[in-house]
Each structure stands twice: as structure tokens, then as C-alpha cells.
Enzyme design. Structure first.
Site, PDB file in Angstrom:
ATOM      1  N   ARG A 109     -55.186 -18.558  46.041  1.00  0.00           N
ATOM      2  CA  ARG A 109     -54.239 -19.530  45.796  1.00  0.00           C
ATOM      3  C   ARG A 109     -54.312 -20.107  44.210  1.00  0.00           C
ATOM      4  O   ARG A 109     -54.092 -21.393  43.964  1.00  0.00           O
ATOM      5  CB  ARG A 109     -54.195 -20.687  46.651  1.00  0.00           C
ATOM      6  CG  ARG A 109     -53.787 -20.014  48.124  1.00  0.00           C
ATOM      7  CD  ARG A 109     -52.392 -19.657  48.191  1.00  0.00           C
ATOM      8  NE  ARG A 109     -51.869 -19.548  49.690  1.00  0.00           N
ATOM      9  CZ  ARG A 109     -51.787 -18.367  50.238  1.00  0.00           C
ATOM     10  NH1 ARG A 109     -52.328 -17.170  49.581  1.00  0.00           N
ATOM     11  NH2 ARG A 109     -51.332 -18.227  51.454  1.00  0.00           N
ATOM     12  N   SER A 160     -47.837 -23.803  53.971  1.00  0.00           N
ATOM     13  CA  SER A 160     -49.350 -24.499  54.082  1.00  0.00           C
ATOM     14  C   SER A 160     -49.614 -25.430  53.113  1.00  0.00           C
ATOM     15  O   SER A 160     -49.401 -25.322  51.942  1.00  0.00           O
ATOM     16  CB  SER A 160     -50.365 -23.380  53.688  1.00  0.00           C
ATOM     17  OG  SER A 160     -50.293 -22.330  54.572  1.00  0.00           O
ATOM     18  N   GLU A 169     -52.768 -27.469  48.938  1.00  0.00           N
ATOM     19  CA  GLU A 169     -52.402 -26.347  48.315  1.00  0.00           C
ATOM     20  C   GLU A 169     -51.162 -26.730  47.564  1.00  0.00           C
ATOM     21  O   GLU A 169     -50.482 -26.157  46.253  1.00  0.00           O
ATOM     22  CB  GLU A 169     -51.827 -25.211  49.300  1.00  0.00           C
ATOM     23  CG  GLU A 169     -51.691 -23.917  48.565  1.00  0.00           C
ATOM     24  CD  GLU A 169     -50.834 -23.036  49.606  1.00  0.00           C
ATOM     25  OE1 GLU A 169     -49.469 -23.051  49.335  1.00  0.00           O
ATOM     26  OE2 GLU A 169     -51.189 -22.107  50.445  1.00  0.00           O
TER      27      GLU A 169
END
Ligand code: EPU
Length: 337
Positions: A164, A237, A333
Site C-alpha cells: 500500500r 479499508s 490507509e
């Protein structure tokens, strides 16, 4: 190129949060980039590049310029014996691109079906799902520097991809605009990745493992677990899955034998943030306009009319509980603006 003032960003972020941009510039024609860096307003006020808005939380109005790249096009630029190079422009919807590849018998990104957002944002956080990340088949990224007008192409290696993350979250943050990305996809002898538990289970319902059945299975799993942003505001998420030292994970497993743990490196493992949050009792909780999704605790939702600050408060409380119970600091995130 279109320049507008006082534009509502509500329909441009999947959380569905209201925020007003002082100035909003949409660029759809690559030729408009030639002199774009000379645009007066970009010299005097802050700016922010907004793609599909599926990974952002607006915390207040934006007193600057939102730049919305909307270049369109998917082009097979080279076809070789085993693989093809496919270039996709930043404004294409990611899942339309996956659909194009599956329909054209090109494998590599089928596990990434239905991830919300535009193609220009995909490399920024190295989108991933079901055991695949775009770094596995991304060839290069074509970029434009908003300060200088310089155009460059970075190779996969130069993008410094990680879980990520990429160079676009660090050294190349803010002033580099992604024009297009090129992927190297397999056109014969497909090597599917079906190792992810939930995916291999779902595939058993199909007669064969193919591009089509993988795409259908991924879409089925995602739609059954994750809320549709069109019906309930969310940004997928909200937190990253934490990477911890093996010793730390062992301490947790001693108490919670069923804790999900995934190998990450020789010394570290990845834990499931959704599991940690659920253990703290947050799954399905609603606080005013916001809450934690009832089927996936990693997803925070806007039940309607939420303000960014309400989501932040909820996320801070979740972080505190996870830290108090497990001694683990969750990282977000989603980007805040
Ligand atoms: N789990 C729980 N409770 C929950 C959620 C998950 O116990 O509320 C457990 C599951 O049972 C499973 C484990 O945690 O054992 C992992 O759950 P899941 O397979 O749903 O995946 P995830 O780790 O929560 C990651 C990605 C998702 C991606 C899925 C599938 C991150 C931050 N998220 O979620 O990506 O779709 O894997 O590959 O890495 C996104 O980035 O927005 C996103 C949705």
C-alpha cells in the site's frame, strides 16, 4: 480544460462527505498539459490532485485548487508471443480497465476486479487484493510535473512499490501528475493466482479456473463483504494491515489462537486489522452518522451527512482500543485532506 469555482466535492469522494473546493480544474486533453504548469492560480495557492476519490477523507473545505485528471483511453501498445503491453490513461475507471483486460484474454489484474477508483490512482498506493498487487505486472508510469512542466516515465523498480505504498506517497508526493500507466499482461499460458483462501473457496462453485470465473468470484466476494459506496459512503479499508515482528505476533497467538497471521518477510508478519478491530468490539457499531461496517470491521462508513471530523474521531477511538488491547498502532490507509 475547465476551471470552475466553489465546487461541491460530495459526488467526487466515495465517502460522500460534503466539502467545497475554491477552484476545480478538470483536464481531459493531454495537449492541455503543455502549458498547464504556467497556470497562475497554481503558483499562489495550494493544489491537490484528485482521481476517483475512493481513498480520501475530506476533513474541511479546500481553499485551493483541486486538479482532476480525466484523460481517457486504453491502448494495446505491443503484442508479443506471451505478453502484451497495455497503456491505460489516468481517468479511466479501474474496473473498466480490468474488464477490458479480462475480455481481451489478458491476465494479471483479474484478482483486482471491482476495486473502486481511477487508473491514475492505482500506482499511488499499489492497489492490491486477493494475493495480487499492481506492482506484480506494472511496467511503467508516465508523469507530468505540475511545477516545471517536465514529463518523465518511471519504471516499476523506480516506483519503489511496497504494501500500500510507492514513491508517489513519498518523494513524488503532490506535484507529479500521473498521465498513464502501462501493464505487462499475459496473453497465453495464464498463470492465475488463486492462493487466497476466500477466492479458492469461491472458485469451487465454478466449472473451471479462468479469467472470467476469477473475475466473477472476486466480484461476488467483494459485493457480499464490502459496502457499495453508491449505497453507503466508505473508502474501502480505512486502515492498513499492520506489519509486526514475528515475536509480537507470537505473543498475540498465545492468547488468541485463531488470530489471522500472514508471512511478510523473514522477520515480520502481517496481521489482519479487521480482526484486531473486531476483537475490540467495534464491528457493526454505529455512532451518530458514522460507524464500522457490520461485515468487515476494516471499513468505516458514512450513514449519511457525516462530517470528516466524525470519521476521524471514530478512527482515533478505534486506534486507541487496538493499542490498549494489543499494543499495536494502526496506520490509516485513507488519505486526509
Ligand atoms: N477479519 C475478521 N473480522 C473482520 C474483517 C476481517 O476477523 O471484520 C479476518 C478475516 O476473517 C480474515 C482476515 O481478517 O481471516 C483478513 O480479512 P479479509 O480477507 O477480508 O482481508 P483484509 O486483510 O481485511 C485486505 C485488503 C482489502 C482486500 C482484501 C482481499 C488491506 C488494508 N485490505 O483486507 O483491500 O480487498 O484484503 O484481498 O490490505 C482496500 O484496500 O480498500 C481493500 C478493501
Amino acid at each position: 480544460m475547465e476551471i470552475n469555482n466553489n465546487i461541491s466535492l460530495k459526488s467526487l469522494n466515495s465517502f460522500g462527505i460534503e466539502a467545497i473546493a475554491k477552484t476545480f480544474i478538470e483536464i481531459s486533453d493531454i495537449n492541455d498539459l503543455t502549458n498547464f504548469h504556467k497556470t497562475e492560480i497554481l503558483k499562489s495557492e495550494p493544489y491537490y490532485i484528485l482521481g476517483g476519490g475512493s481513498n480520501i477523507l475530506f476533513t474541511k473545505d479546500f481553499a485551493g485548487t483541486i486538479i482532476h485528471p480525466n484523460f481517457k483511453g486504453i491502448v494495446i501498445i505491443e503484442e508479443n508471443k506471451d505478453s502484451s503491453l497495455v497503456k491505460v490513461f489516468a481517468g479511466e475507471v479501474w474496473d473498466d480497465f480490468v474488464n477490458f483486460c479480462v475480455t481481451n484474454n489478458l491476465s494479471g489484474i483479474e484478482n483486482l476486479s471491482l476495486i473502486p477508483g481511477n487508473c491514475g490512482a492505482a500506482p499511488v498506493q499499489n492497489i492490491g487484493a486477493f494475493g495480487v498487487e499492481i506492482k506484480d505486472c506494472m511496467e511503467s508510469v508516465e508523469l507530468y510535473n505540475i511545477e516545471t512542466g517536465e514529463k518523465i516515465t518511471l519504471t516499476n523498480n523506480e516506483c519503489k512499490f511496497g504494501y500500500r505504498t510507492s514513491i508517489f506517497k513519498t518523494d513524488f508526493k503532490n506535484n507529479w501528475l500521473i498521465i498513464s500507466t502501462t501493464y505487462k499482461l499475459t496473453n497465453t499460458n495464464h498463470n492465475f493466482n488463486t492462493s487466497y483462501g476466500a477466492l479458492s473457496e469461491e472458485l469451487k462453485k465454478h466449472n473451471e479456473v479462468s479469467l472470467k470465473s476469477i473475475r466473477e468470484s472476486v466480484i461476488f466476494i467483494r459485493t457480499s463483504k464490502l459496502p457499495d459506496p453508491k449505497e453507503m459512503g466508505n473508502a474501502g479499508s480505512f486502515f492498513k494491515n499492520p506489519i509486526v515482528k514475528i515475536k509480537k505476533a507470537e505473543e498475540i497467538i498465545k492468547i488468541f489462537a485463531n488470530a489471522p497471521v500472514y508471512k511478510f518477510s523473514e522477520t515480520e508478519v502481517k496481521l489482519a486489522a479487521g480482526w484486531l478491530i473486531e476483537q475490540c468490539g467495534w464491528k457493526g457499531k454505529q455512532i451518530g452518522n458514522v460507524g464500522v461496517h457490520k461485515k468487515q470491521a476494516l471499513v468505516l462508513v458514512n450513514y449519511g451527512n457525516a462530517k470528516g471530523i466524525e470519521i476521524i474521531n471514530l478512527s482515533e477511538n478505534i486506534k486507541k482500543s487496538v493499542f490498549d488491547k494489543f499494543g499495536i498502532k494502526l496506520e490509516t490507509e485513507v488519505n486526509f485532506l
